[in-house]
Design an enzyme around this catalytic site. Structure first.
Site, short mmCIF file in Angstrom:
data_model
loop_
_atom_site.label_atom_id
_atom_site.label_comp_id
_atom_site.label_asym_id
_atom_site.label_seq_id
_atom_site.Cartn_x
_atom_site.Cartn_y
_atom_site.Cartn_z
N GLU A 201 -2.91 -3.25 -7.22
CA GLU A 201 -2.80 -4.59 -6.65
C GLU A 201 -3.50 -5.67 -7.48
O GLU A 201 -4.27 -6.48 -6.96
CB GLU A 201 -3.33 -4.60 -5.21
CG GLU A 201 -2.51 -3.75 -4.25
CD GLU A 201 -2.97 -3.88 -2.81
OE1 GLU A 201 -4.02 -4.51 -2.57
OE2 GLU A 201 -2.27 -3.35 -1.92
N TYR B 51 2.63 -4.02 3.91
CA TYR B 51 2.14 -3.73 5.26
C TYR B 51 2.83 -4.65 6.25
O TYR B 51 2.21 -5.48 6.92
CB TYR B 51 0.61 -3.91 5.31
CG TYR B 51 -0.14 -2.85 4.55
CD1 TYR B 51 -0.51 -1.66 5.15
CD2 TYR B 51 -0.45 -3.03 3.20
CE1 TYR B 51 -1.19 -0.68 4.45
CE2 TYR B 51 -1.14 -2.06 2.49
CZ TYR B 51 -1.50 -0.88 3.12
OH TYR B 51 -2.17 0.09 2.41
N ASP C 14 5.99 20.92 -23.89
CA ASP C 14 6.84 19.94 -24.54
C ASP C 14 7.72 19.27 -23.49
O ASP C 14 8.49 19.90 -22.79
CB ASP C 14 7.71 20.65 -25.58
CG ASP C 14 8.42 19.66 -26.49
OD1 ASP C 14 8.84 18.62 -25.99
OD2 ASP C 14 8.52 19.97 -27.70
N GLU D 161 1.92 2.39 -0.82
CA GLU D 161 1.05 2.23 0.35
C GLU D 161 1.86 1.63 1.50
O GLU D 161 2.70 0.75 1.29
CB GLU D 161 -0.14 1.29 0.07
CG GLU D 161 -1.22 1.85 -0.82
CD GLU D 161 -2.41 0.88 -0.97
OE1 GLU D 161 -2.59 0.04 -0.06
OE2 GLU D 161 -3.12 0.96 -1.98
#
Length: 615
Positions: free
Chosen positions: A421, A474, A206, A510
């Protein structure tokens, strides 16, 4: 891509814990026998212009070898990786697998009280299955299991071979998940740019009340005249709670909670829920027994924290791929054990199943070792408006149903991810993700839901509907390549913008940089091991500031190098792994290892006893 996970035949009693309402992972018991079908299969690709020769000539009606030349093909594996034929490596269309199996005599007798079920762990992408020339099922979508009751077919001809034929099509369209398209390389002018590149039985702790309360629901196929008994056992076998009937609650006094790796001295603790069904079949007592591993834990998300069992949890982990030399994508026990040893060595407490559901055998180990999982569906590559149409949406909902049906009982799975993405800045994405996320929560209200974004925070139409913001970026790689000095500024701005807009906790889902193993340069230059290390350290500097506020995790891209399509930006695949494709460490692996063990020691009550060892 092909048959990637285990195939098996399963014998069970006629009155059984259900198939139709859900799908139990095949486990042997006193009432269930298992026959693995992994190994060498006959294989043939249909190279006809329309890829339809196998259907026109009905290859499924007789042994595949009689239709023409066949080759040996291991299962599980990816057929694209295993031959010297370049045409097969790039093949798109229908391929055919076949295996002839002798079933035990006991499976073919007493047909009234037994059922024979054929189960496919994973086949990518569209599958049609025949047994002895009779179609028994078809399935759309890779990575998730499907099955068929073949009792009437095989029990109708005792002593004969059971011939299993599977036609498999790996073609992707704008409406599949993942979506794709086919490009024919026939340009004679060369003037244009080159083309770029899952419920029959559920038990859960639960999530809202006190731990120690396990709710269960058992679905049964067959006659309605049956009885059900349940025993919840500790790992050592002691019964700690009992129940009866198809649904109810089991109360465990002083429960041993399921904790993540490095968060407790006894992580991944599992109870075993034994369910016994008894029924009169043909005047005889018939029983079916199934045992399910169960972890007791809670998950809760606030505007700044992710809580497991009421305590803040910080994701320090990896993104992975089911990929390795020779086999490609396919279940490999040696590789699995190696990867989990590396995860523990690294001090990683979590990973995301980027970008598709992983094999159930991998998920079993996550449950047992305490590795926390963000379970992601194959929603990757959704870049065009037509990927957000009604047909795509309907299939996406089915995929989420199949994924949740498969993994809902796993304590390691703490969050669902519905995409990676996507073009969430497109206007159709708002209704699309609102619908997919609402559907996911309706099926499983106990877990948070997310998707992974690389869109601009101000234009992301799906972000309002998620519980946790997951962001990929990135900096100094795809943006401002080679400029390490921009990382901290841009990353700090990224976090502040997302949190100000949505007031939700954030995971850096990422980040990273390619590095060719053995390539060195000082000062650091792109693709060198030194540059990969430098990128990580710049990101970590910002993580350390923001994790004191609302950043709740960091997942490196990637755990290991992996193969991709050929491209001018790829050198035999993606090299962002901190390990090589052969699982050897790059310099970045040691940077991450030092960091993850430091994080574990900071957050754990076991600070005096946590140690780590050299590789």
């Amino acid at each position: 891509m092909a048959l990637c996970c285990a195939l098996c035949l399963l014998l069970l009693c006629c009155q059984a814990l259900a198939l139709g309402g859900g799908m139990l992972y095949p486990r042997e018991s006193a009432s269930r026998e298992l026959k693995e079908l992994n190994g060498i299969w006959s294989f043939r690709a249909d190279f006809s212009p329309q890829r339809d020769k196998g259907f026109v000539q009905q290859w499924y009606q007789k042994p595949l070898r009689q239709s023409g030349p066949v080759i040996d093909m291991p299962v599980p594996a990816s057929f694209n990786e295993l031959t010297q034929d370049p045409n097969l490596r790039q093949y798109t269309g229908w391929v055919w697998y076949e295996k002839e199996v002798l079933l035990p005599r006991s499976w073919l007798l007493n047909a009234l009280n037994t059922r024979v079920v054929l189960r496919v762990g994973s086949a990518h992408y569209y599958s049609i299955v025949w047994v002895n020339g009779v179609q028994v099922t078809e399935h759309e979508g890779g990575h998730l299991p499907f099955e068929a009751d073949i009792s009437r077919i095989v029990q109708g001809s005792p002593g004969a071979l059971c011939r299993i034929t599977i036609a498999l099509n790996n073609t992707l369209t704008p409406q599949t998940l993942p979506p794709g398209s086919i490009q024919f390389m026939r340009d004679e002018s060369n003037e244009d740019d080159y083309p770029n590149d899952c419920n029959c039985f559920k038990a859960m702790s639960d999530g809202h009340n006190l731990p120690g309360l396990v709710r269960y629901q058992v679905l049964v196929t067959g006659d309605t005249r049956y009885s059900l008994s349940l025993n919840l056992r500790e790992k050592e076998g002691k019964v700690v709670a009992t129940g009866a009937g198809p649904s109810g609650e089991l109360k465990v006094v002083e429960p041993k909670l399921w904790w993540p790796y490095l968060m407790h001295e006894n992580p991944g603790y599992l109870y075993y829920l034994e369910v016994k069904l008894s029924a009169q079949v043909g005047g005889e007592l018939s029983e079916d027994v199934y045992t399910l591993p169960v972890g007791i834990r809670t998950v809760h998300v606030t505007s700044r924290q992710f809580l497991i069992n009421g305590k803040p949890f910080y994701f320090h982990g990896v993104n992975k791929h089911e990929d390795a030399d020779i086999r490609g994508k396919g279940l490999d026990w040696s590789l699995i054990v190696k990867d989990f040893n590396l995860l523990q060595w690294l001090g990683a407490n979590s990973f995301r199943t980027s970008h598709y559901p992983y094999a159930e055998e991998i998920m079993d180990l996550c449950d047992a070792y305490g590795i926390v999982v963000i379970d992601e569906c194959p929603g990757v590559g959704m870049k065009d408006p037509e990927n957000f149409g009604n047909k795509s949406l309907a299939h996406h909902l089915v995929v989420m149903e199949e994924l949740i049906r498969r993994d809902k009982n796993r304590p390691s799975v703490v969050m669902w991810s519905v995409a990676n993405e996507p073009a969430s800045e497109l206007s159709p994405a708002a209704y699309y993700f609102k619908t997919v996320i609402a559907h996911t929560k309706a099926i499983d209200p106990t877990r948070p839901v997310t998707f992974v974004s690389n869109a601009n925070y101000a234009h992301d139409h799906g972000a309002p509907y998620v519980d946790v913001i997951c962001v990929n970026s990135y900096f100094s790689w795809y943006h401002d390549a080679g400029h390490l000095e921009v990382i901290q500024l841009q990353l700090n701005t990224q976090f502040e913008n997302w949190y100000e807009a949505y007031q939700k906790p954030i995971i850096q889902s990422e980040y990273g940089a390619d590095a060719i193993a053995g390539l060195h340069n000082d000062p650091p230059l792109m693709f060198s091991e030194e540059y990969q290390k430098a990128v990580l350290r710049e990101y970590h500097s910002v993580f350390d500031k923001k994790r004191k506020e609302y950043v709740i995790g960091e997942l490196i891209w990637n755990f290991a190098d992996f193969m991709t399509d050929q491209a001018t930006s790829r050198v035999l695949g993606n090299k962002k792994g901190i390990f090589t494709r052969q699982r050897q460490p790059k310099a970045a692996a040691f940077v991450l290892r030092d960091r993850y063990w430091k994080l574990a020691n900071e957050s754990s009550c076991l600070r005096p006893t946590l140690t780590y060892y050299n590789l």
